[in-house]
Design an enzyme around this catalytic site. Structure first.
Site, short mmCIF file in Angstrom:
data_model
loop_
_atom_site.label_atom_id
_atom_site.label_comp_id
_atom_site.label_asym_id
_atom_site.label_seq_id
_atom_site.Cartn_x
_atom_site.Cartn_y
_atom_site.Cartn_z
N ASN A 100 -7.83 3.47 -7.62
CA ASN A 100 -6.51 2.82 -7.53
C ASN A 100 -6.58 1.57 -8.39
OD1 ASN A 100 -4.10 1.64 -6.87
ND2 ASN A 100 -4.55 1.37 -4.70
N ASP B 30 2.60 8.19 -5.26
CA ASP B 30 3.15 7.61 -4.03
C ASP B 30 4.50 8.21 -3.67
OD1 ASP B 30 1.04 5.92 -3.70
OD2 ASP B 30 2.19 4.07 -3.83
N ASP C 32 -0.09 -13.47 5.17
CA ASP C 32 -1.02 -12.79 6.08
C ASP C 32 -0.44 -12.79 7.49
OD1 ASP C 32 -3.31 -12.75 8.12
OD2 ASP C 32 -4.34 -12.15 6.29
N HIS D 40 4.26 2.65 8.08
CA HIS D 40 3.15 2.14 7.27
C HIS D 40 3.40 0.65 7.07
CE1 HIS D 40 0.04 2.48 3.98
NE2 HIS D 40 0.56 1.28 3.76
N GLY E 5 2.35 -3.64 1.55
CA GLY E 5 3.66 -3.02 1.42
C GLY E 5 3.99 -2.39 2.75
#
Length: 772
Positions: free
Chosen positions: A174, A314, A449, A374, A378
């Site tokens: 990736n 994706d 975060d 998910h 992202g």
């Protein structure tokens, strides 16, 4: 179909035969017989004496018992490769449970004498059957599903198995803007999966972290050119020890994560010059990602010219979205001419979550409605209806949808115009704003975060609390929206760094959804620590299963890579053998009736009157017609097809939905859960069906002999090229295999009219998208 072909094609994955030499399997097949069972038909019934045991070739079934009230308890789910009826042969007792087909099943029935002379003399086969029977015996005596969660945990590693016949390493890459993630996997499944992150954020040095099991090594390395990537991987992994050092000569396949595949790629693709050109052209939609993805591909091709390499997109999983779900409210020409539409991302992750959910629940994926969340750097949600992505929150780019750690998510497009006109911001500044400085970071002013946000919120930091609440609210809002879009929900799943580690986010996302059957067990959720591949955090009485699924992006890329190479090899084999063209047939609207509705519409005792045979053996058009009446309007004189079925089903074209005022899903024939109903009118009376209206998924009927020639199986999904006035490509075409079928591809009237396609044209399989 020859017995040799059956052995080679259908029985290659049957665990029972894993230790048998080819000639023994061939002999077993020759001495056995093939049988077909329709959905809801009993293959074995409690109290029967049996002289055979069955091996599932295609379809799905269940072993179950009914109590005095008629309530059924499922003992085991059966799919391709599973066996049934063995206990009765071993003990001589009558059948102790019903075996009922869930859909059309193709079964190899093996006689008792073959079982005794060929299978019971093989120690490994006996050991396999002993374990299987122990599980089912426990389930029968316990009166519940055979330790479904324990069984799913035992099999958890099999879902993403990378085992192949060719020993070596599969590399997953990736290549991103500031980081390169890689995984190195052994095709003999040694368990020594190596993960690595190369962080290039520092302009002076690259920070490299490599991990295997609990071992973790971090080092600083001078900045290097991408062409030195594999050399650096060798140097870094050497820190883990000699046994884990990366050796380029061991590589047998390389998979590359590619962000944007547009509408050209509905599955992972073996890389060719044409594929690279397409990825580069699609960089207009992902200018920050596709170019660096291609750079990684070019380096790998240069250094491994003889190793098969695959692009894993994706966007591919979301190519099943219907136009009304992916179109923006912009002039239609912007979509047709420039491809501006919703594409969606995180597709590989959402697909894996759906497969894992089916495994955990021990139910076929084709009957589940799943909302996959998910939540990471992202964040996106996906509505997965019976295995198909039908909606997702991300759009033409990954910036759309939910508020994310540093991305804005959906905003009023006029805000961008305002910022340009009133604040003089350039396109580059706007891109940085919405991708790097917004989301949790922008609202809180602290960090992107989630765990730092939660710590600050716990200390009373107002903006951190606001950012956290906004994020959780959007997740919860979209869970409800997607349950509404599908007309129900069976599974709610969380994955990604935030989804897996933040109990607070999961709790707030589920609060207030109890009326939808989403009941979180707060104790399980709060005390969820490290887990293997999944954890169940729903309450015991929750109608909806709530799961947390461990995400492993690099392993997903490696798995997709091996599957794509396998599909491509099968396609090349079929093309080399000059597989026949597929006749295309336009399927007009029609009705299949249950006998009770035949009598309600045409009178007591009425039997359907055949008018002429259809292309599929045993099916016919009837003299009878009915009127369809929906909430908004009606469609007159719709042909009834025979023979009768267990449940009435109405198949209409997309354009007829509006006329009737219903919104049926795209489904395979017979898959009626959660579908709308309507009223049928006949000359004698009317009948109101509560469900049964569908738009039929594009499909190809094949015999097993055809399937062998095309190298496909039941429920394989393919792309088909249809030759006519202009070449057309149809993706998401499901293959349906049965000995009674004649080769033909069916598309509905709308698609036929749009493409000027007529019955009798020919189609050619040009890609195998996924295998059952």
């Amino acid at each position: 179909m020859s017995e040799i072909d059956l052995k080679r094609f259908f029985l290659e994955q049957v665990p029972l035969f894993a230790s048998f030499p080819a000639d023994k399997v061939e002999e077993i097949v020759i001495k056995s017989r093939l049988a077909t069972f329709e959905g809801n038909e009993a293959m074995l019934e409690t109290g029967d004496e049996t002289r055979h045991f069955g091996i599932m070739i295609s379809g799905h079934a269940e072993i179950s018992n009914a109590d005095n009230t008629g309530t059924r308890t499922v003992i085991a789910q059966l799919g391709p490769g599973d066996v049934f009826g063995v206990l009765s042969l071993l003990t001589g007792d009558r059948i102790a449970a019903d075996v009922i087909a869930g859909n059309r099943c193709f079964v190899l029935m093996v006689p008792q004498e073959v079982f005794a002379s060929h299978i019971l003399v093989n120690p490994k086969a006996v050991a396999y059957l002993s374990r299987l029977l122990a599980e089912r015996t426990r389930a029968i005596s316990a009166g519940e599903l055979a330790d479904s969660q324990g069984k799913a945990k035992t099999e958890a590693g099999d879902l993403l198995s990378l085992t192949t016949r060719q020993p070596g390493k599969v590399v997953a890459l990736n290549v991103g803007i500031s980081q390169i993630h890689f995984g190195i996997y052994d095709t003999e499944e040694s368990g020594a999966d190596i993960h690595g992150i190369i962080d290039n954020a520092d302009q002076q040095h690259a920070r490299i972290t490599v991990m295997v099991g609990p071992q973790r090594q971090t080092l600083e390395h001078e900045r290097f050119k991408l062409s030195d990537l594999f050399k650096v991987m060798s140097e870094a992994t050497a820190r883990l020890g000699k046994a884990f050092t990366f050796h380029p000569e061991d590589v047998v396949a390389i998979g590359h994560r590619v962000v944007h595949g547009g509408n050209r790629f509905s599955s992972s693709a073996v890389i060719t010059p044409a594929v690279i050109a397409d990825i580069e052209e699609l960089a207009v939609f992902a200018p920050l990602h596709n170019p660096v993805n291609v750079a990684g591909i070019r380096v790998a091709l240069q250094q491994f010219p003889n190793v098969p390499q695959v692009a894993v997109f994706d966007t591919a999983f979301h190519q099943t979205l219907a136009p009304y779900a992916y179109l923006y409210g912009l002039p239609y020409d912007l979509y047709k001419q420039h491809g501006i539409r919703r594409y969606g991302f995180h597709g590989t992750s959402h697909r894996y979550v759906s497969l894992k959910a089916a495994e955990v629940l021990q139910r076929p994926l084709g009957e589940l409605e799943i909302v996959s969340c998910h939540l990471g750097i992202g964040a996106s949600l996906c509505a997965i209806d019976h295995g198909r992505s039908v909606d997702t929150t991300m759009g033409m780019t990954p910036t759309d949808g939910l508020i994310m750690p540093s991305r804005s998510g959906s905003i009023d497009p006029a805000v961008m115009i305002h910022l340009m006109e009133q604040h003089g911001m350039s396109p580059t500044q706007l891109s940085t704003l919405i991708n790097c400085d917004s989301g949790l970071k922008g609202i809180s002013g602290i960090s992107n975060d989630m765990h730092e946000i939660e710590a600050a919120a716990a200390d009373g930091h107002h903006r951190a609390l606001l950012a956290h609440k906004a994020f959780c609210y959007q997740v919860r809002k979209n869970i409800g929206a997607y349950a509404a879009a599908m007309g129900g929900i069976d599974v709610l799943a969380f994955t990604g760094d935030i989804g897996e580690t933040s109990a607070t986010v999961r709790s707030l996302a589920c609060q207030g959804l109890g009326y939808m059957g989403i009941k979180l067990d707060e104790e399980k959720n709060r005390h969820l620590g490290k887990f293997d591949s999944y954890a169940v955090i729903s309450a015991d009485d929750s109608p909806v299963q709530i799961l947390v699924v461990a995400n492993d992006d690099e392993r997903l890329v490696a798995w997709e890579t091996l599957r794509a190479i396998e599909r491509n090899e099968l396609l090349l084999e079929a093309q080399a053998e000059d597989a026949p063209a597929i006749p295309v047939e336009i399927s007009a609207h029609h009705v299949h009736l249950a006998q009770a509705d035949v009598e309600a519409l045409f009178g007591p005792g009425h039997q359907l009157t055949p008018m002429h045979e259809l292309s599929q053996p045993g099916q016919y058009a009837c003299e009878e017609k009915v009127h369809l009446v929906g909430p908004k309007g009606r469609i007159a004189n719709v042909r009834v097809l025979g023979p009768t079925r267990k449940e009435t089903q109405v198949e209409i074209a997309m354009t007829e939905q509006f006329k009737l005022g219903v919104q049926p899903p795209i489904r395979q024939s017979g898959d009626l859960a959660g579908t709308p109903g309507l009223t049928l009118e006949g000359p004698y009376g009317s009948s109101q069906i509560e469900r049964g209206v569908i738009c039929a998924q594009r499909h190809i009927h094949m015999s097993p002999e055809d399937a062998i020639r095309f190298r496909v199986r039941d429920n394989t999904v393919v792309r088909v090229r249809v030759e006519g006035e202009r070449q057309l490509i149809f993706g998401d075409v499901v293959v349906r295999v049965n000995p009674a079928f004649r080769l033909a591809m069916h598309i509905d009237t709308d698609e036929g009219n749009a493409g000027n396609i007529q019955t009798g044209m020919l189609g050619y399989i040009e890609e195998i998208q996924s295998r059952a």
